[in-house]
Design a protein around this motif. Structure first.
Motif, mmCIF file in Angstrom:
data_model
loop_
_atom_site.group_PDB
_atom_site.id
_atom_site.type_symbol
_atom_site.label_atom_id
_atom_site.label_comp_id
_atom_site.label_asym_id
_atom_site.label_seq_id
_atom_site.Cartn_x
_atom_site.Cartn_y
_atom_site.Cartn_z
ATOM 1 N N VAL A 21 0.840 -1.206 0.000
ATOM 2 C CA VAL A 21 0.000 0.000 0.000
ATOM 3 C C VAL A 21 0.874 1.255 0.000
ATOM 4 O O VAL A 21 0.662 2.184 -0.796
ATOM 5 C CB VAL A 21 -0.937 -0.007 1.232
ATOM 6 N N THR A 22 1.893 1.230 0.864
ATOM 7 C CA THR A 22 2.770 2.405 0.951
ATOM 8 C C THR A 22 3.570 2.596 -0.332
ATOM 9 O O THR A 22 3.761 3.721 -0.794
ATOM 10 C CB THR A 22 3.705 2.269 2.159
ATOM 11 N N ASN A 74 2.630 1.694 -3.342
ATOM 12 C CA ASN A 74 1.690 2.252 -4.326
ATOM 13 C C ASN A 74 1.542 3.757 -4.119
ATOM 14 O O ASN A 74 1.615 4.538 -5.064
ATOM 15 C CB ASN A 74 0.304 1.607 -4.173
ATOM 16 N N LEU A 75 1.340 4.120 -2.856
ATOM 17 C CA LEU A 75 1.119 5.526 -2.528
ATOM 18 C C LEU A 75 2.346 6.360 -2.891
ATOM 19 O O LEU A 75 2.235 7.386 -3.572
ATOM 20 C CB LEU A 75 0.816 5.660 -1.031
ATOM 21 N N THR A 90 2.877 6.559 -6.714
ATOM 22 C CA THR A 90 1.898 7.461 -7.337
ATOM 23 C C THR A 90 2.299 8.910 -7.063
ATOM 24 O O THR A 90 2.274 9.763 -7.960
ATOM 25 C CB THR A 90 0.487 7.204 -6.761
ATOM 26 N N VAL A 132 -8.431 1.716 0.398
ATOM 27 C CA VAL A 132 -7.799 1.472 -0.892
ATOM 28 C C VAL A 132 -8.661 0.575 -1.771
ATOM 29 O O VAL A 132 -8.183 -0.098 -2.670
ATOM 30 C CB VAL A 132 -6.406 0.823 -0.726
ATOM 31 N N LEU A 179 -6.087 2.237 -7.964
ATOM 32 C CA LEU A 179 -5.311 3.459 -8.202
ATOM 33 C C LEU A 179 -6.126 4.712 -7.882
ATOM 34 O O LEU A 179 -5.607 5.678 -7.330
ATOM 35 C CB LEU A 179 -4.859 3.486 -9.664
ATOM 36 N N SER A 217 -8.198 5.334 -5.636
ATOM 37 C CA SER A 217 -8.238 5.745 -4.233
ATOM 38 C C SER A 217 -6.897 6.316 -3.768
ATOM 39 O O SER A 217 -6.806 6.888 -2.696
ATOM 40 C CB SER A 217 -8.650 4.576 -3.348
ATOM 41 N N TYR A 218 -5.859 6.151 -4.591
ATOM 42 C CA TYR A 218 -4.566 6.699 -4.188
ATOM 43 C C TYR A 218 -4.367 8.144 -4.660
ATOM 44 O O TYR A 218 -3.466 8.823 -4.218
ATOM 45 C CB TYR A 218 -3.424 5.859 -4.776
ATOM 46 N N ALA A 240 -2.055 10.681 -2.645
ATOM 47 C CA ALA A 240 -0.741 10.834 -3.269
ATOM 48 C C ALA A 240 -0.452 12.301 -3.546
ATOM 49 O O ALA A 240 0.670 12.776 -3.348
ATOM 50 C CB ALA A 240 -0.668 10.028 -4.563
ATOM 51 N N GLU A 286 -1.265 8.525 5.376
ATOM 52 C CA GLU A 286 -1.976 7.253 5.511
ATOM 53 C C GLU A 286 -2.945 7.306 6.682
ATOM 54 O O GLU A 286 -4.013 6.704 6.642
ATOM 55 C CB GLU A 286 -0.975 6.107 5.711
ATOM 56 N N LEU A 296 -5.307 4.726 5.024
ATOM 57 C CA LEU A 296 -4.742 3.746 4.106
ATOM 58 C C LEU A 296 -3.949 2.727 4.929
ATOM 59 O O LEU A 296 -3.090 3.118 5.719
ATOM 60 C CB LEU A 296 -3.801 4.425 3.099
#
Lengths: 313, 351
Positions: A97-98, A100-101, A104, A173, A177, A179-180, A184, A257, A262
């Motif tokens: 998750v992190t 991805n964040l 992004t 999440v 994508l 939701s990021y 982000a 987060e 998140l």
């Protein structure tokens, strides 16, 4: 080149060891008792406390506790939480998750920051340039905590209320994508502003270089002078900044987060510090240190690709 | 725009090709003024400069830093720093067309292709992140749409022509991997890539050591002989000028103080500044004696004195020098001097 990479990786070992020791010590020094805090307002039963303190070596002196931890870590055992969950499995489930964040945010930073910076540099001294500069100043001065909540309220809640369409999910999440996007942007905010300013300065500086005058004198069209001759040179400091910023973004994910709920390592880190889950804190921070070291190594290698004058032997 | 005839008409030097005087020169700078807006005021860098260049001819423009010699060249190329620089007056006629009246895209057609330039410090003038091969080949690729392979082949030919050893192997090297002299050869290769009609060399040897300087000057002279182009050689080194130049323009404080055929200047300078420059060349037969230096400092372009800019430093100075600016007196069929007392200077009195 290979030798250089190997040397850099070997250098990382003492850094990582030092980092674990430091973080372990800091969490150790935190006031309050972890077992007691698990019970919240209630009083923890004496026998449970004693058993757990024994099980987690909490009665040992600091250095012995650290030794237990680090010798376990070398055998691939990064410890367990007080609830008995393995730290490695927590990190494994939350790290994605992190990542991805952060990525992004990094892409947003690169695209928006470099884009705005170029725009401002090519219009130096004009109204558009001043506007870009002013807005970056605002973005830099307002803390993430504020931009986070404000954007969450405006672009998340209010926009949905007024239009009926959910442009930006405000929590979790579940939407991939999508939701990021908002978190982000919040995470990248300050970095975007810094990168914009850096890009503007770097390009403006490069445009004054002698070789740019040469390119013009060679009769190159302006698009080529800026887009090829200047940009390739102006990019060099930007790549350094972006690479080093990946570590900052992952570390900065703690606040973002938490605001956007998140389930990443930032949120986990926040909770673990609160609960004094020493092995979790050390595990996550060490991982962040590792990301930092690797990002810096990649930056240094990219440097040699972008600037042929730099050679690693 | 000043349409009246300039004080000195176009160069009346017999042209070996056409054999006639007074025909349209290849390049003619006419009453050029350039000024720069700075925070401290307007810097008048070039104040009414006129010179002309014929095909196959080498014109040396001599002067110290700040004399306006490079700025004039940059005005010809159209590469003055955009917002600050202004050309309030003057014409730059290239084969009869005033370059200053051309639109930017028409100007770009001339730049690099028909008028090319070699810069002083090749290390900073070459782009550090591209191979020399790609920087030379770019001339063909952009101006003529040549394919990458053909452009590289022609880049190798050019590198051979400027005598870079092992040209083919060095095509993919970067500027920093070459010595100073080799880098300047690459600059020259780039400049002559499209057979320009005019080559401007702005202090091409200043950043090099003496032995290499001679080689580069020889190369420039050779390239010019082969192609018959006109060359403007900007320098502050009188020693460089004697061997290669046909005629010479001496600049001081943004003005031309003397113009002449090169041997005339060496034999009998007609301006105190030129005379001072010649006297300050170290000579073996005067070894041990103190080296002559022109006293004082160059004028402040922000605050030019009325009258002659050289007056404060001039041994021939009279009262009217500080009040009346001398025009460029025509003192012979091929000579001009901007000194009220050019006769005295020529006679050598006050020496």
């Amino acid at each position: 080149m290979g030798r250089y990479i190997l040397r850099r990786l070997l250098q990382a070992i003492p850094v990582l060891l030092g980092a674990t020791l430091l973080i372990y010590a800091i969490v150790f020094a935190l006031p309050g008792d972890p077992i007691a805090s698990m019970y919240g307002d209630k009083r923890a039963p004496e026998n449970v406390v004693n058993a757990m303190r024994e099980q987690y070596h909490l009665n040992d002196p600091f250095i012995v506790q650290y030794w237990h931890y680090i010798s376990g870590a070398f055998q691939g055992n990064f410890g367990r939480t007080f609830a008995g969950v393995e730290v490695s499995s927590i990190i494994a489930s939350k790290f994605q998750v992190t990542l991805n964040l952060a990525f992004t945010a990094l892409v947003m930073e690169a695209v928006i920051g470099v884009g705005l910076g170029l725009y401002a540099a090519l219009r130096r001294g004009r109204a558009q340039d001043t506007m870009v500069l002013a807005s970056t100043l605002v973005l830099i001065s307002v803390p993430t905590l504020v931009t986070g909540f404000v954007l969450q309220l405006l672009l998340g809640v209010k926009l949905k209320q007024s239009t009926g369409i959910e442009f930006f999910p405000i929590s979790g999440v579940a939407d991939g994508l999508h939701s990021y996007l908002l978190p982000a942007f919040v995470l990248a905010g300050t970095s975007i502003a810094y990168l914009t300013r850096l890009t503007r300065t770097s390009l403006a500086e490069t445009l004054r270089a002698d070789y740019i005058r040469t390119a013009v004198a060679k009769g190159m069209p302006r698009r080529r002078v800026v887009g090829r001759h200047a940009l390739r040179n102006a990019l060099i400091p930007l790549v350094t900044y972006l690479g080093a910023d990946l570590g900052t973004l992952m570390g900065g994910a703690v606040i973002t987060e938490t605001i956007f709920n998140l389930p990443g390592i930032g949120q986990e880190l926040f909770r673990s510090v609160y609960e004094r889950q020493q092995p979790v804190v050390v595990g996550i921070v060490t991982l962040l240190v590792l990301v930092y070291i690797l990002a810096n190594l990649i930056v240094d290698l990219l440097y040699a690709v972008l600037d042929p004058r730099i050679r690693y032997e | 725009m000043n349409q009246s005839t300039p004080p000195i008409p176009a160069w009346g030097i017999p042209d070996p090709v056409r054999g006639v005087t007074g025909t349209e020169p290849l390049l003619a700078v006419d009453d050029l003024h350039v000024e720069f807006a700075t925070r401290r005021g307007t810097v008048k860098a070039v104040n009414g400069v006129s010179y002309a260049l014929n095909p196959g001819e080498t014109l040396a423009v001599l002067g110290e830093s700040g004399s306006g010699k490079s700025v004039t060249a940059q005005a010809i190329m159209g590469i003055l720093d955009a917002p600050q620089a202004r050309i309030p007056r003057g014409r730059i006629r290239f084969r009869g067309t005033d370059l200053l009246r051309l639109k930017e895209d028409a100007r770009a057609q001339v730049r690099g292709r028909r008028i090319a330039m070699v810069f002083q410090d090749a290390l900073s003038a070459l782009n550090p992140v591209f191979t020399v091969g790609s920087q030379i080949a770019e001339m063909f690729r952009v101006h003529q749409g040549t394919s990458r392979r053909d452009a590289e082949a022609r880049a190798v030919e050019l590198m051979d022509r400027v005598r870079i050893p092992g040209a083919r192997q060095r095509l993919h090297d970067y500027p920093h991997q070459f010595s100073g002299g080799m880098r300047q050869r690459i600059m020259i290769a780039m400049a002559i890539a499209l057979d320009p009609e005019v080559l401007i060399a702005d202090e091409p040897t200043t950043a090099l050591d003496v032995t290499v300087q001679a080689q580069i000057m020889e190369l420039l002279a050779e390239v010019q002989r082969d192609s018959g182009m006109g060359m403007i050689l900007i320098t502050h080194d009188l020693g460089v000028v004697a061997d290669v130049a046909d005629k010479i323009v001496v600049m001081y404080g943004g003005r031309i103080v003397e113009n002449a055929l090169v041997h005339d200047v060496y034999r009998t300078p007609a301006h105190p500044y030129t005379k001072g420059l010649l006297k300050s060349i170290p000579r073996v037969d005067r070894k041990g004696r103190e080296l002559y230096a022109i006293s004082g400092t160059p004028p402040n372009l922000l605050d030019m004195p009325p009258g002659c800019a050289f007056a404060p430093r001039c041994p021939y100075r009279q009262d009217n020098c500080t009040t009346e600016a001398p025009p460029l007196y025509r003192i012979g069929p091929t000579r001009g001097s901007a000194c009220h007392y050019w006769r005295e200077v020529l006679d050598g009195s006050h020496g």
